[in-house]
Design an enzyme around this catalytic site. Structure first.
Site, mmCIF file in Angstrom:
data_model
loop_
_atom_site.group_PDB
_atom_site.id
_atom_site.type_symbol
_atom_site.label_atom_id
_atom_site.label_comp_id
_atom_site.label_asym_id
_atom_site.label_seq_id
_atom_site.Cartn_x
_atom_site.Cartn_y
_atom_site.Cartn_z
ATOM 1 N N TRP A 129 0.870 -1.187 0.000
ATOM 2 C CA TRP A 129 0.000 0.000 0.000
ATOM 3 C C TRP A 129 0.903 1.232 0.000
ATOM 4 O O TRP A 129 1.817 1.321 0.835
ATOM 5 C CB TRP A 129 -0.872 -0.053 1.260
ATOM 6 C CG TRP A 129 -1.863 1.055 1.414
ATOM 7 C CD1 TRP A 129 -2.721 1.535 0.468
ATOM 8 C CD2 TRP A 129 -2.129 1.800 2.620
ATOM 9 N NE1 TRP A 129 -3.494 2.530 1.003
ATOM 10 C CE2 TRP A 129 -3.148 2.713 2.318
ATOM 11 C CE3 TRP A 129 -1.590 1.782 3.905
ATOM 12 C CZ2 TRP A 129 -3.657 3.605 3.256
ATOM 13 C CZ3 TRP A 129 -2.100 2.660 4.850
ATOM 14 C CH2 TRP A 129 -3.117 3.565 4.527
ATOM 15 N N ASP A 210 -1.188 -6.081 8.830
ATOM 16 C CA ASP A 210 -2.182 -5.083 8.440
ATOM 17 C C ASP A 210 -3.342 -5.854 7.809
ATOM 18 O O ASP A 210 -3.177 -6.452 6.742
ATOM 19 C CB ASP A 210 -1.529 -4.124 7.433
ATOM 20 C CG ASP A 210 -2.479 -3.033 6.973
ATOM 21 O OD1 ASP A 210 -3.663 -3.055 7.357
ATOM 22 O OD2 ASP A 210 -2.026 -2.149 6.205
ATOM 23 N N ALA A 212 -6.958 -5.169 6.492
ATOM 24 C CA ALA A 212 -7.944 -4.127 6.184
ATOM 25 C C ALA A 212 -9.136 -4.671 5.407
ATOM 26 O O ALA A 212 -10.087 -3.929 5.148
ATOM 27 C CB ALA A 212 -7.276 -3.000 5.389
ATOM 28 N N LYS A 245 -13.710 -1.121 5.495
ATOM 29 C CA LYS A 245 -14.240 -1.814 4.314
ATOM 30 C C LYS A 245 -15.282 -2.850 4.708
ATOM 31 O O LYS A 245 -16.359 -2.892 4.132
ATOM 32 C CB LYS A 245 -13.119 -2.497 3.538
ATOM 33 C CG LYS A 245 -11.764 -1.873 3.674
ATOM 34 C CD LYS A 245 -11.499 -0.765 2.693
ATOM 35 C CE LYS A 245 -10.228 -0.032 3.096
ATOM 36 N NZ LYS A 245 -9.694 0.870 2.128
HETATM 37 C C1 LMR Z 1 -6.762 2.098 -0.897
HETATM 38 O O1 LMR Z 1 -5.733 1.419 -0.850
HETATM 39 O O2 LMR Z 1 -7.191 2.575 -1.963
HETATM 40 C C2 LMR Z 1 -7.563 2.335 0.346
HETATM 41 O O3 LMR Z 1 -6.951 1.711 1.424
HETATM 42 C C3 LMR Z 1 -7.865 3.765 0.569
HETATM 43 C C4 LMR Z 1 -6.687 4.552 1.040
HETATM 44 O O4 LMR Z 1 -6.820 5.192 2.091
HETATM 45 O O5 LMR Z 1 -5.643 4.560 0.410
#
Ligand code: LMR
Length: 396
Positions: A129, A210, A212, A245
């Site tokens: 991420w 993590d 999510a 989510k």
């Molecule tokens: C994403 O990866 O698009 C989501 O987790 C939203 C974000 O906050 O980046």
């Protein structure tokens, strides 16, 4: 001379910038496959029905909005520890903290690490991420990356993962995606998780998981199985879990940090430090979303309604994923996108070049991230063929 003249320019957050660019695009035929939010068949990100019901009850029943606990409401923390850790939850060695979403949990976890071991390095998968690396930098910790993804096969390069984790030093932190890897959608098998846990134990490193997207991959329990395995196998574990989510409470910012220590005294010391870190950052964590989540998890009827809706969302994403893989098979006359059907969660990485990504956006109104990540939930039965044609058209 301004006090702030020394500030550096900040790069725009690529995910949020793309979300805004999509909103500003005047074309009616456009498809948002950028930011990681779930979308239903109508393209909306709905308030989940059980959450809406809980919200109505809360409106009726809540008599005060006075402060709760610096660590957040205990009922929420317990409920989330149960949801994520299941039978691997061990009350003797756990510390829990309600946080400002999953991002807040990661940030506070890193603050905890910095307080305890400022020399620790935080290892992140490559890719990961895009917000992980800047948060680690902002928290003042050193970082390193381990190879994760084989772009040629669209699968995890497990040999590379294990080779790189062999370079981890005692006291380092290793960030892992609990399920539904963001951005690739490629996940470790449970056997591979076992090997990773053993490697981290051998090296004396601490996993920071993590999670999510619990419930978006193979189901609530299957998605949590790796976290539970690590919780059982490793003496010290940090878990950052988001409710954004799977409960759809994105803007309410509900998340939890779970810390497992070697023993009861260790857990109590971590708990005191976590609580202090909340106080230092923002005093009390937000309560509204957390309370809705607790109400849903505590009421059997609401809980089963929530699970059914979550399951329908998961099934929809899986069907879209398979539909796109089929459409690409037809359009390309090959199985080179077959990996899409193997991936889990909201994301897959297409392996597109920057030029191809620009053409998808400019010529076809299809928005995917600059690293080629696409949000599968942005697809629709009616747009799958068009998108498959566009992907082949730009030369992928
Ligand atoms: C994403 O990866 O698009 C989501 O987790 C939203 C974000 O906050 O980046």
């Amino acid at each position: 001379m301004s006090v702030f003249a020394g500030l550096s320019d900040q790069p725009r957050d690529q995910i949020i910038a793309l979300m805004q660019a999509f909103q500003n695009d005047p074309r009616s035929r456009k498809v948002d496959m950028g930011v990681g939010v779930y979308r239903d068949a109508g393209g909306r990100t709905p308030v989940m029905r059980a959450i809406k019901t809980a919200e109505g009850r809360l409106w009726d029943q809540q008599t005060t909005k006075s402060y709760t606990d610096l660590a957040g409401d205990a009922g929420f923390r317990d409920a989330m520890a149960g949801l994520v850790l299941g039978e691997a939850r061990d009350a003797r060695r756990i510390a829990t903290l309600a946080t400002v979403g999953g991002t807040g949990a990661i940030r506070i976890a890193l603050e905890l690490v910095r307080s305890a071991a400022p020399q620790a390095r935080v290892w992140i998968p490559d890719p990961t991420w895009p917000n992980h690396s800047p948060i680690i930098r902002q928290a003042g910790l050193a970082q390193a990356s381990y190879r994760y993804f084989d772009a040629a096969t669209g699968a995890v390069d497990f040999g590379a993962v294990m080779a790189d984790l062999d370079r981890v030093r005692a006291g380092d932190i290793v960030l892992l995606h609990g399920c539904c890897h963001n951005p690739t959608g490629a996940n470790l098998s449970i056997g591979q998780w076992k090997d990773v846990a053993r490697r981290l134990n051998d090296r004396g490193a601490v996993p920071l998981i993590d999670i999510a997207y619990q419930g978006f991959g193979d189901g609530l329990d299957d998605d949590a199985a790796p976290v539970r395995l690590v919780a059982r196998d490793c003496p010290e574990v940090l878990v950052a879990a988001s409710c954004s989510k799977n409960f759809g409470v994105y803007r309410d910012r509900a998340g939890v940090l779970l810390a497992l220590a070697g023993n009861k005294a260790g857990a109590a010391r971590i708990q005191a430090n976590l609580t202090a870190l909340n106080r230092l950052a923002y005093s009390f964590p937000p309560d509204h979303g957390a309370r809705l989540v607790t109400m849903v998890l505590a009421d059997p009827a609401l809980r089963s309604a929530w699970q059914a809706e979550l399951e329908a969302m998961r099934a929809r994403m899986l069907a879209l994923r398979e539909g796109l893989a089929d459409a690409l098979r037809r359009q390309s006359g090959s199985d080179r996108f077959g990996f899409l059907g193997q991936h889990r969660g909201m994301f897959s990485r297409l392996g597109a070049t920057p030029g191809q990504i620009d053409r998808l956006r400019e010529d076809h109104g299809i928005y995917i991230l600059g690293d080629g990540r696409m949000n599968i939930a942005g697809l629709h039965d009616d747009t799958i063929d068009m998108i498959a044609r566009a992907i082949v058209d730009v030369g992928l």
